[in-house]
Scaffold this motif. Structure first.
Motif, short mmCIF file in Angstrom:
data_model
loop_
_atom_site.label_atom_id
_atom_site.label_comp_id
_atom_site.label_asym_id
_atom_site.label_seq_id
_atom_site.Cartn_x
_atom_site.Cartn_y
_atom_site.Cartn_z
N HIS A 29 0.83 -1.20 0.00
CA HIS A 29 0.00 0.00 0.00
C HIS A 29 0.87 1.26 0.00
CE1 HIS A 29 -3.73 2.24 1.31
NE2 HIS A 29 -2.79 3.10 1.69
N HIS A 78 1.71 4.29 -2.90
CA HIS A 78 1.77 5.75 -2.73
C HIS A 78 3.14 6.28 -3.17
CE1 HIS A 78 -1.93 6.62 -0.68
NE2 HIS A 78 -1.68 5.85 0.36
N GLU A 113 -5.80 7.61 -3.01
CA GLU A 113 -5.64 6.21 -2.62
C GLU A 113 -5.65 5.25 -3.82
OE1 GLU A 113 -4.71 5.10 0.26
OE2 GLU A 113 -4.84 7.02 1.28
N SER A 124 -2.25 3.23 -4.14
CA SER A 124 -1.97 2.38 -2.98
C SER A 124 -2.91 1.16 -2.96
CB SER A 124 -2.14 3.20 -1.71
OG SER A 124 -3.40 3.82 -1.69
ZN LIG Z 1 -3.05 5.22 1.90
#
Ligand SMILES: [Zn+2]
Length: 590
Positions: A385, A389, A412, A415
């Motif tokens: 995750h 990013h 998001e 991620s």
């Molecule tokens: Zn995140």
């Protein structure tokens, strides 16, 4: 204890190297950079504060470029302070430097705040002709974004009064909430909220049930304070929306997300229409746990047959990089830098903050990632995750400081997509049928937490904000009724909600801190599921397009960024496609 765990997992040496920012607290460049920022802010203020309206496109470009350069330098200092603090929260020198940077930042802010106010005062016709000028192409999206707030801006004097009073406003009430919750003790053992909530994940039903009892007991004792804070913040939002001319309680959040109200409405309707998915899942879970009926406190009980084997850092690293590499060698290469060049901090240790994050840093350096690695599958997913990013931030960096960050709803994407890559490659490796089933269940529960739970909470928020506006201050019983109605709608008859559950709205911080925020999670998750389905369909052709999306950062609106994929956010089918993928996963365990 954590030392031996770190040794077992091989994370002792996995610490980031911050000398890419500054060589240390005694690096003379730090003081040079601080003076530069202070002097530059004053210089910009005296040169420009009263003549933004008369600037040509060229002049405006020069001003914005100077502000961006100033904020970048400040961002570098702040990053150094923040990252050091993240791993040394008990160290006084470290925390004093962070405080010093916060104060420096706020005094510089007073010199530069004129720009947004003045730019928004420029009349529409003139602003449009400036924005159409190619000289400003690089900052067009940024400048348009600032201007979106023009219709909601008050006069300079009013804005200054609000700024001045802000420390005793909303922020002060949420701090009171944090303090009340922080001091609250639960049950005979007088435990903290965190300890009690952790018990809801216990395999022993008696432990879970006792925890639910204790949580409710503790909250009940403070309900008179909690409902007062809740009501005050509902009223604060109502007043602020009225002063700033926002038509509905969620409009300001949508504006920040660069989304139209109707798009958000579409998302919510699509999710509510598929409440059969969580209902079907909880029936499966009830059977797996061998229970007569599933109560609210059984929802987080661990599913049987989930592997608890420890995964070393090296193994975790290979899992993530292999999964990334299968998708795109370029993605694996960038993620590889984080491991090879010491851009990650992994071990658990005293004084280090919990959780995980990727910090975008400033474009001329590179992002950093922090995790607290304890060697379970969930941790591997977290590493994926945060590296998602990290890759996103790395690719978007070339857009510059002002255009690299995406809005909340797209932040998001990379991620969650990265997590899904690792989930799929892990799933392929599992051979035991029961283990495979448990692994999918765990994924489904994490998807539910971001999609269905958040939308049901959005429905709750919608009811309480509108009720406060229509009928005035709310009794705690009324809030409880709204909570139970919106929760029951989602759970149907699959989960029995006990009376205790009725006041569990009262400890959720999102409602107070950032009203309207919760739907962003559902947006992000469903978007990723749909993109993933597209990848499955198109294969290799999808990959360069996806990397381009990441590299575009926040330089365009979500609509524009997703257009190349043929994604139409206003088409219900788009959201239904994402939900169908969850349905397909569910069918595998049904
Ligand atoms: Zn995140």
């Amino acid at each position: 204890m954590s030392d031996s765990l770190n040794t077992l997992l091989g994370t002792n040496e996995i610490k980031w190297n911050l000398t890419d920012l500054y060589s240390g607290y005694d690096d003379p460049v730090i003081e040079d950079d601080i003076s530069f920022c202070q002097n530059e802010a004053k210089a910009i203020n005296s040169e420009y504060a009263d003549r933004v309206e008369s600037l040509t496109a060229k002049g405006l470009y020069a001003l914005v470029a100077r502000l961006e350069n100033l904020e970048t330098r400040l961002g570098k200092l702040f990053t150094f302070a923040f990252l050091n603090f993240a791993t040394h929260t008990h160290d006084q020198q470290v925390s004093a430097f962070l405080q010093r940077m916060q104060e420096t930042g706020s005094s510089i802010g007073k010199d530069t705040v004129f720009f947004e106010l003045a730019w928004n005062m420029v009349n529409q016709e003139r602003a449009e002709s400036l924005l159409a000028d190619d000289e400003l192409a690089h900052y067009r999206h940024y400048l348009e974004n600032v201007r979106k707030y023009a219709p909601h801006q008050l006069s300079e004097i009013e804005e200054k009064i609000l700024l001045e009073r802000a420390p005793v406003g909303r922020g002060s009430w949420t701090t009171l909430f944090e303090k009340v919750m922080g001091h609250m003790k639960f049950g005979e053992k007088q435990r903290t909220e965190e300890e009690v909530l952790a018990d809801l994940y216990n395999p022993d039903r008696a432990v879970r049930s006792a925890a639910a009892e204790e949580l409710t007991g503790g909250l009940k004792g403070h309900l008179h304070i909690l409902i007062h804070i809740f009501n005050t913040l509902l009223a604060e939002k109502m007043i602020s929306d009225r002063l700033r001319n926002y038509p509905g309680w969620v409009s300001s959040m949508n504006l920040g997300n660069e989304l139209e109200d109707k798009t958000v409405g579409m998302l919510i309707e699509a999710v509510v229409n598929r409440y059969d998915i969580p209902q079907r899942y909880y029936k499966v879970k009830q059977k797996m746990l061998g229970l007569e009926e599933l109560l609210d406190y059984d929802r987080y009980a661990p599913v049987p047959h989930l592997s608890d084997k420890k995964i070393t850092w090296q193994e975790g690293r290979s899992m993530v990089l292999d999964a990334f590499g299968e998708f795109s060698p370029r993605m694996a290469e960038i993620a590889g830098h984080f491991f090879d060049k010491k851009w990650i901090h992994a071990p658990v240790h005293e004084g280090k903050r919990g959780g995980a994050f990727a910090h975008p840093c400033v474009p001329e350096v590179h992002p950093y990632v922090l995790v607290n690695y304890t060697g379970n599958l969930r941790d591997v997913s977290t590493v994926a995750h945060e590296l998602g990013h990290g890759v996103h931030q790395y690719l978007a960096a070339e857009r510059g400081y002002y255009s690299s960050n995406t809005t909340l709803v797209l932040s998001e994407t990379a991620s969650v997509f990265a997590e899904l890559l690792v989930f799929n490659s892990q799933l392929g490796l599992l051979e035991d049928k029961e283990e495979k089933k448990a692994f999918i269940c765990q994924k489904l529960e994490s998807i539910f937490a971001t999609v269905f739970r958040q939308i049901s909470m959005n429905r709750f928020e919608d009811k309480v904000h509108n009720a406060r506006r229509a009928q005035g201050e709310l009794k705690s019983e009324e809030v409880t009724d709204f909570w139970m109605a919106t929760q029951r709608e989602m759970f149907g008859d699959a989960v029995v909600l006990s009376e205790n559950y009725g006041i569990w709205w009262s400890y959720i911080p999102h409602f107070l801190h950032t009203p309207g925020y919760v739907y962003s999670y559902a947006f992000g998750e469903l978007l990723v599921l749909s993109l993933f389905a597209l990848y499955k369909k198109e294969g290799a052709a999808f990959v360069p397009q996806y990397l381009e999306l990441l590299a575009a950062g926040g330089s365009r609106t979500p609509y524009q960024l997703l257009d190349p994929f043929g994604v139409n956010l206003d088409d219900p089918q788009f959201w239904n496609d994402g939900l169908q993928i969850i349905d397909d996963l569910l069918k595998m365990v049904e």
